[in-house]
Design an enzyme around this catalytic site. Sequence first.
Site, PDB file in Angstrom:
ATOM      1  N   ARG A  45       0.834  -1.202   0.000  1.00 22.48           N
ATOM      2  CA  ARG A  45       0.000   0.000   0.000  1.00 22.48           C
ATOM      3  C   ARG A  45       0.863   1.244   0.000  1.00 22.48           C
ATOM      4  O   ARG A  45       1.951   1.268   0.577  1.00 22.48           O
ATOM      5  CB  ARG A  45      -0.909   0.022   1.228  1.00 22.48           C
ATOM      6  N   SER A  55       6.804  -5.499   7.007  1.00 20.47           N
ATOM      7  CA  SER A  55       6.284  -6.541   7.903  1.00 20.47           C
ATOM      8  C   SER A  55       6.998  -7.875   7.721  1.00 20.47           C
ATOM      9  O   SER A  55       6.398  -8.910   7.426  1.00 20.47           O
ATOM     10  CB  SER A  55       4.779  -6.705   7.680  1.00 20.47           C
ATOM     11  N   ASP A  59       3.834  -3.100  12.498  1.00 22.57           N
ATOM     12  CA  ASP A  59       2.405  -2.822  12.648  1.00 22.57           C
ATOM     13  C   ASP A  59       2.039  -2.293  14.031  1.00 22.57           C
ATOM     14  O   ASP A  59       1.296  -1.314  14.156  1.00 22.57           O
ATOM     15  CB  ASP A  59       1.585  -4.095  12.377  1.00 22.57           C
TER      16      ASP A  59
END
Length: 613
Positions: free
Chosen positions: A212, A280, A333
């Site tokens: 994203r 991540s 995150d």
Amino acid sequence: MVNKEGERNEIKASIYSFPKTFLSVQTPTPPLFSLSTISSNTLSALHHRPFFAGKHASPAIIRRQSFTTPIVTVHISTKRFKNGKIWQRRRKLVNYSVIEQYVKMGKLGLGLAVGCAVASCAIAAVMVGRRVRSRRRWWRVVRAIDEFEEAASTPVGRLKQVVDAMAVEMHAGLASEGGSKLKMLLTFVDNLPDGSESGIYYALHVGGTNFRILRIQLGGQRSILGHDVERKPIPQHLMTRTSEEFFDFVALSLKEFVERKGDNLQLSQVRGKDLGFTFSFPVKQTSVSSGTLIKWTKGFAIEDMVEKDVVECLQKALSRRGLDMNVAALVNDSVGTLAVGHFYDKDTVAAVVIGTGTNACYLERADAVIKCQGLLTTSGGMVINMEWGNFWSSHLPRTSYDIDLDAESQNPNEQGFEKMISGMYLGDIVRRVICKMLLLSDTFGPISSKLATRFVLSTPLMAAMHEDDSLDLREVAKILEETLDIHDVPLKVRKLVVKVCDVVTRRAARLAAAGIVGILKKIGRDGTGGITSGRTKGVKSGKMRRTVVAVEGGLYTSYTIFREYLSEAVAEILGDEIAPYVILKVMEDGSGIGAALLAASNSARSVDTVQVL
């Protein structure tokens, strides 16, 4: 006939032939029989009464003209015993055959009557045998579910033991590398956003087969004026090529996004814009804006990038594409979720992600990080990435299903806490219990290939069954049939499946709550040292400090029952005096917005504010 469930089954077949003969064939243990004949004088009063089998009336009426008609009936009674006393009695009276034509009583009539009685008893014996076996299997299933519920129970006493174990492991992880199952990683983030930030910032989130790109405009006073996001798939071939090809693709995608969403800004006007980067994958962080890749997961296998600085690789790709942007923060995150929480509420001290996976982070005093002596920060604190999915304690209520799941996983003996509370695993635990139910009941034939497939029952489907509020549990039946290939499931079995979902969900939520309180205990916000341990310093009235925990992840935000169980458990552990001061707040998009906010809060500084002496 007495079975293991404390039931006694009796079968009586009776032949009535008025006014001359009465024969009774009774079998306490089919198919052994005894025969007795009773004088017709004892039955003479029955000519105008209802037909009887033993002492129990039947609706059948004996007519005057049918005195010579042999009528064969079977009386089945079931008595259930508890503590030596009858506590439940069931009776069933069945007329298996009525000899329709009149025959003269004699050897032929008597023989026919006896034969019918024997046949009736045989049929009844088969029926009762099936009933006993079915009931026995059913009670095995019920007993197995009760045992599972007991093994997975989380009374408040056990939860407090988990709280203490979590705090101890946190201390150990901060004291030395490898000293605990908790990694307690330094993030070098000591300056969380406070809402005063303003300007335009970008963020990248690379965490799987999609990535994203975000752009946010901050207006100060804890406000976000604009927010644009774009999702883009990563081509399969780039996941195994070179680091240069991979990051060139990411940089080109960012450049196109800036040109499209930049409000007609030229690339020259974007110069110097700060970028937050959520990566991540396992990374050893060396500063707030640098970290080396430990290993790839999730299908990636770019070999030349392992042990390289991921921020440096991205920065070089941005330069090759003509984008003069600065990667100001490398985050994961949970740290991003903490950043979002702190942006909106300065009392946010910890963050938890409970979704497909799970993790937590919190703000720790710099002097408490013993394994990194001489750690200096301008704020006096640092965000610690706990990696709490790997937490383990003997106090965790582990069942045989958890042991089997762990043994068959790709990482046995690791991520034990995550395997009990995260969305990746809850549905599969339920599937394993359903497998055991079918093996014990033998009701639905052999286990289907679907039911035997690991992770075929996702946690969202489990949640849909758990939250099915229809009277006939039709959603449960639909999911069992379509997902697990189990057809024609009785309502009582569907109810047991819902109970299994409840046991698994309740345990997961309450253990997550214990983990949260464990963090609060470590930083002195749980009130265990007396209510003064949580009071605001310098306030004579002794007002309790308000404590906010930011929570993100679909398991918490989308699964209502899970969220309710977790909140109830936090209040239960903390007690009525402390619980009102601890607030759980739902946050969104820590991996995206949180990264951009950290880029903003770290953008104005030309030098690191974290130093290791």
